[in-house]
Design a protein around this motif. Structure first.
Motif, short mmCIF file in Angstrom:
data_model
loop_
_atom_site.label_atom_id
_atom_site.label_comp_id
_atom_site.label_asym_id
_atom_site.label_seq_id
_atom_site.Cartn_x
_atom_site.Cartn_y
_atom_site.Cartn_z
N GLY A 26 22.30 -20.00 0.38
CA GLY A 26 23.24 -21.11 0.31
C GLY A 26 24.60 -20.63 -0.16
O GLY A 26 24.94 -19.46 -0.06
N TYR A 50 28.35 -16.82 0.64
CA TYR A 50 27.33 -17.54 1.38
C TYR A 50 26.17 -16.60 1.62
O TYR A 50 26.37 -15.44 2.03
N HIS A 139 19.66 -21.44 -13.11
CA HIS A 139 20.54 -22.06 -12.11
C HIS A 139 21.69 -21.15 -11.72
O HIS A 139 22.69 -21.61 -11.18
N ILE A 165 24.82 -21.23 -8.17
CA ILE A 165 24.40 -21.78 -6.88
C ILE A 165 25.10 -23.13 -6.71
O ILE A 165 24.94 -24.03 -7.53
N LEU A 166 25.89 -23.25 -5.65
CA LEU A 166 26.62 -24.49 -5.38
C LEU A 166 25.84 -25.40 -4.46
O LEU A 166 25.88 -26.62 -4.60
N SER A 167 25.17 -24.83 -3.46
CA SER A 167 24.28 -25.60 -2.59
C SER A 167 23.19 -24.66 -2.12
O SER A 167 23.47 -23.55 -1.68
N LYS A 168 21.98 -25.09 -2.27
CA LYS A 168 20.84 -24.25 -1.95
C LYS A 168 20.42 -24.47 -0.50
O LYS A 168 20.42 -25.57 0.01
N SER A 169 20.05 -23.37 0.17
CA SER A 169 19.57 -23.44 1.54
C SER A 169 18.24 -24.17 1.57
O SER A 169 17.46 -24.12 0.63
N THR A 170 17.98 -24.84 2.68
CA THR A 170 16.70 -25.56 2.81
C THR A 170 15.57 -24.65 3.27
O THR A 170 14.43 -25.06 3.27
#
Length: 175
Positions: A26, A50, A139, A165-170
């Motif tokens: 992410g 990224y 985190h 982590i700003l947005s975690k991959s799905t």
């Protein structure tokens, strides 16, 4: 300065001894102090990366070193713009080591300490190389990194910091 640098290394070491794991996927943003090894200049590093999977991450970085005395007559300021990539080898579930490679644009400014109008500015592109280690915490990641620059303004830097982590991959990481 050496005492301050030792405290940073001790704090980074303590951070590496605690925490729980997670994948480096992410969008991530990080910050930390950095030192230029030739002149001993201190600055700050910021990065936005990224990670499309747990092993690869890439993105821009900026390092800024405000004017600092380099000898009895001159002081220097450095601004670095980088785009780096890492390939992370998982040494353990929480500890990753990585080589880094990338491109660099450096602006070095020197001026007389007496604040006269004499000032010199040099701008050059270069190639980054280096290695680092990070430790997965609850985190965020704690990291320590060595980076060298090959080119007209060849230099070396050590950075210690935290990446959040700003947005975690799905996508679920492999274990």
């Amino acid at each position: 300065m050496q005492v301050f640098f030792r405290h940073i290394l001790i704090a980074a070491g303590l951070l590496l001894l605690m925490g729980t794991g997670m994948a480096q996927q992410g969008f991530m943003g990080g910050i930390g102090p950095t030192v230029e090894t030739d002149q001993g200049l201190w600055g700050a590093n910021g990065r936005f990366y990224y990670g499309p999977n747990p092993h690869i991450c890439f993105g821009p970085e900026v390092s800024f070193f405000p004017y600092q005395e380099v000898d009895s007559e001159y002081e220097m300021r450095i601004t670095e713009l980088n785009f780096n990539g890492h390939y992370v080898f998982e040494a353990t579930h929480k500890l990753g080591i990585y080589p880094l490679a990338g491109v660099n644009y450096t602006i070095e400014e020197e001026r007389l300490i007496e604040m006269t109008s004499e000032q010199e500015e040099v701008k050059e592109f270069g190639l980054n190389y280096g290695f680092g280690a990070h430790y997965n915490l609850n985190h965020f990641f704690a990291f320590v990194e060595f980076k060298g620059i090959a080119g007209q303004l060849a230099d070396q830097f050590v950075t210690v910091g935290l990446v959040f982590i700003l947005s975690k991959s799905t996508v679920e990481p492999e274990h």
